[in-house]
Scaffold this motif. Structure first.
Motif, mmCIF file in Angstrom:
data_model
loop_
_atom_site.group_PDB
_atom_site.id
_atom_site.type_symbol
_atom_site.label_atom_id
_atom_site.label_comp_id
_atom_site.label_asym_id
_atom_site.label_seq_id
_atom_site.Cartn_x
_atom_site.Cartn_y
_atom_site.Cartn_z
ATOM 1 N N ALA A 170 -56.182 16.137 -31.377
ATOM 2 C CA ALA A 170 -56.262 17.696 -32.020
ATOM 3 C C ALA A 170 -57.530 18.196 -32.016
ATOM 4 O O ALA A 170 -58.630 17.530 -32.445
ATOM 5 C CB ALA A 170 -55.607 17.610 -33.388
ATOM 6 N N THR A 171 -57.683 19.620 -31.878
ATOM 7 C CA THR A 171 -59.019 20.212 -31.858
ATOM 8 C C THR A 171 -58.933 21.342 -33.000
ATOM 9 O O THR A 171 -59.823 21.787 -33.514
ATOM 10 C CB THR A 171 -59.419 20.744 -30.511
ATOM 11 O OG1 THR A 171 -58.318 21.949 -30.368
ATOM 12 C CG2 THR A 171 -59.541 19.983 -29.490
ATOM 13 N N VAL A 172 -57.703 21.612 -33.429
ATOM 14 C CA VAL A 172 -57.408 22.825 -34.563
ATOM 15 C C VAL A 172 -56.216 22.108 -35.347
ATOM 16 O O VAL A 172 -55.524 21.139 -34.877
ATOM 17 C CB VAL A 172 -57.270 23.981 -34.022
ATOM 18 C CG1 VAL A 172 -58.464 24.521 -33.237
ATOM 19 C CG2 VAL A 172 -55.987 24.221 -33.239
ATOM 20 N N GLU A 173 -56.605 22.464 -36.677
ATOM 21 C CA GLU A 173 -55.005 22.051 -37.607
ATOM 22 C C GLU A 173 -54.741 23.021 -38.260
ATOM 23 O O GLU A 173 -55.395 24.130 -38.691
ATOM 24 C CB GLU A 173 -55.635 20.934 -38.335
ATOM 25 C CG GLU A 173 -54.647 19.944 -38.902
ATOM 26 C CD GLU A 173 -55.409 18.960 -39.360
ATOM 27 O OE1 GLU A 173 -55.255 17.610 -38.963
ATOM 28 O OE2 GLU A 173 -56.126 18.883 -40.584
ATOM 29 N N GLY A 220 -60.913 23.040 -40.165
ATOM 30 C CA GLY A 220 -61.473 21.959 -39.494
ATOM 31 C C GLY A 220 -60.278 20.973 -39.153
ATOM 32 O O GLY A 220 -58.919 21.189 -39.800
ATOM 33 N N VAL A 221 -60.465 19.633 -38.646
ATOM 34 C CA VAL A 221 -59.495 18.630 -38.338
ATOM 35 C C VAL A 221 -59.454 17.530 -39.204
ATOM 36 O O VAL A 221 -60.567 16.847 -39.264
ATOM 37 C CB VAL A 221 -59.495 18.103 -36.863
ATOM 38 C CG1 VAL A 221 -58.580 16.987 -36.655
ATOM 39 C CG2 VAL A 221 -59.026 19.201 -35.911
ATOM 40 N N SER A 222 -58.514 17.004 -40.075
ATOM 41 C CA SER A 222 -58.623 16.004 -41.023
ATOM 42 C C SER A 222 -58.747 14.771 -40.289
ATOM 43 O O SER A 222 -58.182 14.503 -39.241
ATOM 44 C CB SER A 222 -57.332 15.919 -41.997
ATOM 45 O OG SER A 222 -56.394 15.620 -41.418
ATOM 46 N N GLY A 257 -51.366 19.519 -35.989
ATOM 47 C CA GLY A 257 -52.578 19.822 -35.365
ATOM 48 C C GLY A 257 -51.985 20.227 -33.675
ATOM 49 O O GLY A 257 -50.785 20.141 -33.448
ATOM 50 N N ASP A 258 -53.025 20.399 -32.939
ATOM 51 C CA ASP A 258 -52.515 20.787 -31.538
ATOM 52 C C ASP A 258 -52.814 19.600 -30.533
ATOM 53 O O ASP A 258 -52.828 19.835 -29.155
ATOM 54 C CB ASP A 258 -53.318 21.952 -31.111
ATOM 55 C CG ASP A 258 -54.838 21.436 -31.038
ATOM 56 O OD1 ASP A 258 -55.483 20.564 -31.643
ATOM 57 O OD2 ASP A 258 -55.684 22.396 -30.281
ATOM 58 N N ALA A 259 -52.738 18.271 -31.048
ATOM 59 C CA ALA A 259 -52.822 17.371 -30.065
ATOM 60 C C ALA A 259 -51.418 17.293 -29.184
ATOM 61 O O ALA A 259 -50.416 17.760 -29.439
ATOM 62 C CB ALA A 259 -52.609 16.015 -31.022
ATOM 63 N N THR A 260 -51.818 16.900 -27.807
ATOM 64 C CA THR A 260 -50.737 16.657 -26.863
ATOM 65 C C THR A 260 -50.709 15.186 -26.257
ATOM 66 O O THR A 260 -51.834 15.071 -25.658
ATOM 67 C CB THR A 260 -51.003 17.801 -25.608
ATOM 68 O OG1 THR A 260 -52.358 17.661 -25.262
ATOM 69 C CG2 THR A 260 -50.720 19.284 -26.181
ATOM 70 N N ALA A 277 -41.344 10.486 -30.435
ATOM 71 C CA ALA A 277 -41.843 9.133 -29.969
ATOM 72 C C ALA A 277 -42.134 9.417 -28.769
ATOM 73 O O ALA A 277 -43.225 8.343 -28.365
ATOM 74 C CB ALA A 277 -40.844 8.132 -30.505
ATOM 75 N N ALA A 278 -41.818 10.029 -27.897
ATOM 76 C CA ALA A 278 -42.012 10.264 -26.371
ATOM 77 C C ALA A 278 -43.103 11.226 -26.331
ATOM 78 O O ALA A 278 -43.721 11.212 -25.155
ATOM 79 C CB ALA A 278 -40.722 10.319 -25.694
ATOM 80 N N HIS A 279 -43.052 12.301 -26.839
ATOM 81 C CA HIS A 279 -44.066 13.379 -26.661
ATOM 82 C C HIS A 279 -44.441 13.956 -28.091
ATOM 83 O O HIS A 279 -43.572 14.272 -28.774
ATOM 84 C CB HIS A 279 -43.500 14.183 -25.710
ATOM 85 C CG HIS A 279 -42.113 14.515 -25.932
ATOM 86 N ND1 HIS A 279 -41.544 15.061 -27.098
ATOM 87 C CD2 HIS A 279 -40.944 14.123 -25.150
ATOM 88 C CE1 HIS A 279 -40.245 15.132 -27.095
ATOM 89 N NE2 HIS A 279 -39.712 14.217 -25.836
ATOM 90 N N ILE A 280 -45.549 14.541 -28.151
ATOM 91 C CA ILE A 280 -46.050 15.271 -29.361
ATOM 92 C C ILE A 280 -46.902 16.653 -28.647
ATOM 93 O O ILE A 280 -47.583 16.472 -27.359
ATOM 94 C CB ILE A 280 -46.785 14.774 -30.151
ATOM 95 C CG1 ILE A 280 -48.296 13.993 -29.596
ATOM 96 C CG2 ILE A 280 -46.234 13.602 -31.126
ATOM 97 C CD1 ILE A 280 -49.151 13.464 -30.528
ATOM 98 N N HIS A 281 -46.905 17.830 -29.168
ATOM 99 C CA HIS A 281 -47.408 18.715 -28.980
ATOM 100 C C HIS A 281 -47.423 19.688 -30.013
ATOM 101 O O HIS A 281 -46.687 19.758 -30.883
ATOM 102 C CB HIS A 281 -46.592 19.480 -27.431
ATOM 103 C CG HIS A 281 -45.158 19.565 -27.874
ATOM 104 N ND1 HIS A 281 -44.915 20.829 -28.499
ATOM 105 C CD2 HIS A 281 -43.902 18.922 -27.807
ATOM 106 C CE1 HIS A 281 -43.401 20.604 -28.813
ATOM 107 N NE2 HIS A 281 -42.880 19.533 -28.098
ATOM 108 N N PRO A 282 -48.276 20.875 -29.686
ATOM 109 C CA PRO A 282 -48.399 21.925 -30.691
ATOM 110 C C PRO A 282 -46.863 22.727 -31.104
ATOM 111 O O PRO A 282 -46.158 22.681 -30.012
ATOM 112 C CB PRO A 282 -49.023 22.907 -30.374
ATOM 113 C CG PRO A 282 -50.274 22.355 -29.476
ATOM 114 C CD PRO A 282 -49.358 21.097 -28.961
ATOM 115 N N PRO A 283 -46.463 23.052 -32.202
ATOM 116 C CA PRO A 283 -45.321 23.487 -32.498
ATOM 117 C C PRO A 283 -45.183 25.235 -32.008
ATOM 118 O O PRO A 283 -44.058 25.808 -32.029
ATOM 119 C CB PRO A 283 -45.104 23.740 -34.077
ATOM 120 C CG PRO A 283 -46.632 23.795 -34.545
ATOM 121 C CD PRO A 283 -47.433 23.294 -33.489
#
Length: 478
Positions: A170-173, A220-222, A257-260, A277-283
Motif C-alpha cells: 500500500a502507498t495510500v490508506e 499516511g500508511v499504518s 489500503g491500495d495494495a495489489t 485469499a487469492a487476490h487483494i486490490h483497492p476497492p
C-alpha cells in the motif's frame, strides 16, 4: 472424511458452500469469528453478480432488501448513465450492504445443509494424496478430501500452503466506518459535494437513523493495520473538509489500503484459494465482493464434479486457468483507478478527460463491462465470439432461462429438437425450445452459465459434453 472444508464464512466461502451442496457434497465451513462483524466494506452486487443470484433462485431475496442503481462507468470516481446495449437482462446493480449479503447467503447455506462452525480458527495444515488435515486453535483436528481457503487477504490457508502472494504494498490508506453525526444533513451534503470535486476518496453517505458511512483519506500508511480511533477520523475529516461533522458513536471503524497482490497459484494439490485469499486490490469500482462470489461460482461445480467422480482430467485446473486472468485484470483496472482519483493536477486532468470520454456510448459500454464483469470471455479455444461468455437470461416458451438453472446442473438448450445428451442426463438437462433470442441453433451452458458450445452438430456437441461433463454414463446405468 469430510468432502470439502471451506475456511472463511464471508460471501465467497458461503457462496462456494451453497454451490457444493447443490451437488450433494458434504461441506463444513470454518469461520474464525464467533459472530459477523457488521462491517460493510462491500456495498453491493454488480450486474453479473445479479445474474448469478438469479441463476440460483436467490435474486428476489436480494431485491427485497436492496435498491437498484443504474450507473455506468463507476471507474475512478467517474460516473455516467447506464449504457444501452449491455449484454444482460439485468441492466442494474443492487445496493446491498455486505452484512446483508452474508446473512442471505448464510440462510441459504443453512437451508441446503451446510455445516457452518463459528469460532473455529485454523492454525495448521498438512496434505497428502488422499486429503487435507487442519489443526484448529483449540487443538482439535479435521480431515477432508479437499480444502478451499476463502479466509481473506491475510489468508492463513494461503500462508500454510506456501503460496507466494506477489504484488505491490500500500502507498495510500483510507479510513472507513459507520458513525453518527450531529451536523445538519443539508450542511453535510453541501460540504461533501464541494470536497468531492477534488477529493474522490471522501464521502458521508446517509445510512438511516442518523448514521453515516464515512470515507476519508488517512494520514499516511499504518504499519500494523490496526483499526483507527474515532479521534483519527475526526482529525482527518477536519484536515480534508474543514469540519468533523460532529461524528460520534461509531458502530465500526476500519482502514484499507491500495495494495495489489495476487496468489501465484489458485490450487496447490488438494488446497484451493478463492476471493481475497487469492487476490487483494483497492476497492475502487466496488469489485472485491463480486470477484470473490464469482470465483466461488466458477469453482463450485468443478470441485463438486471432482468429489462426485465425474470430472474430466483438466476440469478442476481450469479454475485457475479461467479465474487467475480475471483477477489480474481487476488488479490492473484498480491500479488505473487509484491513479485517476489522485488530487494532483495530472490525475485531475485525466479524470476530466475520462469524464468527457464516458459520453461516448462505446467507451461507456466498455468501461461498464469491465467493472460489472459482463465482458468476461473465458478462453475455450477457437470458436464464435459467444463461446466462453455468459449467457444472458432469455424468454422461453414457458418461463425464463435462468429459472431452469437453479439446480446448478449443465443445460443444453436446443432449438432444433434433434440433439441428444442422453449419456449425461445425470449432469445435464435438455430443454427443447424455439427460443428466438438464442444466438445459435443450440447452446450448451455450463453450470456457471458460460457458453461451453454452440452449433447444431451432434458430433461436436458430444465432444463438448465430454470436455465439460466427463465420460458419458453407460447405457442402463443410473
Amino acid at each position: 472424511m469430510i468432502d470439502v472444508l471451506v475456511v472463511g464464512g464471508g460471501p465467497t466461502g458461503l457462496m462456494l458452500a451453497c454451490e457444493l451442496r447443490l451437488h450433494g457434497v458434504e461441506v463444513v465451513v470454518l469461520e474464525r469469528l464467533t459472530a459477523p462483524t457488521g462491517e460493510s466494506r462491500g456495498q453491493g452486487l454488480h450486474a453479473r453478480s445479479v445474474e448469478v443470484m438469479d441463476q440460483r433462485g436467490l435474486l428476489e431475496r436480494f431485491r427485497a432488501v436492496s435498491s437498484e442503481y443504474r450507473v455506468g462507468g463507476l471507474f475512478g470516481g467517474v460516473l455516467a448513465d447506464w449504457p444501452e446495449g449491455m449484454d444482460t437482462a439485468h441492466p442494474y446493480g443492487l445496493a446491498t450492504p455486505q452484512p446483508v449479503t452474508e446473512r442471505l447467503l448464510a440462510e441459504r447455506a443453512e437451508e441446503l445443509g451446510v455445516n457452518l462452525q463459528r469460532g473455529r480458527e485454523v492454525v495448521g495444515l498438512t496434505q497428502d494424496e488422499e486429503g487435507v488435515e487442519v489443526e484448529l486453535a483449540d487443538g482439535s483436528r479435521l480431515r477432508a478430501r479437499w480444502l478451499v481457503g476463502c479466509d481473506g487477504g491475510r489468508s492463513t490457508v494461503r500462508r500454510l500452503a506456501g503460496v507466494a502472494f506477489p504484488g505491490e504494498p500500500a502507498t495510500v490508506e483510507t479510513l472507513l466506518g459507520q458513525v453518527s453525526a450531529t451536523e445538519d444533513p443539508e450542511r453535510i451534503a453541501e460540504v461533501v459535494a464541494r470536497v468531492r470535486r477534488t477529493q474522490v476518496r471522501f464521502g458521508l453517505q446517509p445510512e438511516g437513523d442518523g448514521q453515516y458511512r464515512v470515507v476519508v483519506p488517512a494520514d499516511g500508511v499504518s504499519e500494523d493495520r490496526a483499526a483507527p480511533t474515532l479521534e483519527e477520523f475526526r482529525r482527518q475529516l477536519r484536515a480534508v473538509a474543514g469540519t468533523d461533522f460532529g461524528v460520534h458513536s461509531p458502530r465500526w471503524l476500519s482502514r484499507f489500503g491500495d495494495a495489489t497482490r495476487q496468489a501465484e497459484r489458485y490450487r496447490v494439490g488438494r488446497v484451493l484459494l478463492a476471493g481475497d485469499a487469492a487476490h487483494i486490490h483497492p476497492p475502487t469500482g466496488g469489485q472485491g465482493l463480486n470477484l470473490g462470489v464469482q470465483d466461488a461460482f466458477n469453482l463450485g461445480w468443478k470441485l463438486a464434479a471432482e468429489v462426485n467422480g465425474w470430472a474430466p482430467a483438466d476440469l478442476l485446473d481450469s479454475y485457475h486457468a479461467e479465474r487467475h486472468p480475471v483477477g489480474a485484470s481487476v488488479l490492473d483496472n484498480t491500479r488505473a483507478q487509484i491513479t485517476l482519483i489522485g488530487t494532483e493536477p495530472g490525475p485531475t486532468a485525466l479524470r476530466a478527460l475520462l469524464t468527457r470520454l464516458m459520453d461516448v456510448p462505446e467507451v461507456n459500454r466498455h468501461i461498464t463491462g469491465i467493472i460489472t464483469a459482463l465482458d468476461i470471455r473465458y478462453d475455450f479455444g477457437e470458436g464464435p465470439d459467444r463461446l466462453g461468455r455468459h449467457q444472458r437470461d432469455v424468454a422461453l416458451a414457458d418461463g425464463r432461462l435462468y429459472d431452469r438453472m437453479h439446480t446448478g446442473r449443465g443445460l443444453l438448450l436446443d432449438r432444433t429438437g434433434r440433439l441428444s445428451a442422453d449419456g449425461w442426463s445425470d449432469r445435464v438437462d435438455l430443454l427443447v425450445d424455439p427460443c428466438p433470442e438464442l444466438p445459435a441453433p443450440a447452446v450448451l451452458l455450463r453450470p456457471d452459465g458460460h457458453v461451453g458450445w454452440l452449433g447444431e452438430s451432434q458430433a461436436e456437441l458430444t465432444t463438448a459434453l465430454t470436455r465439460w461433463f466427463g465420460a458419458p454414463r453407460p447405457p442402463g446405468r443410473l
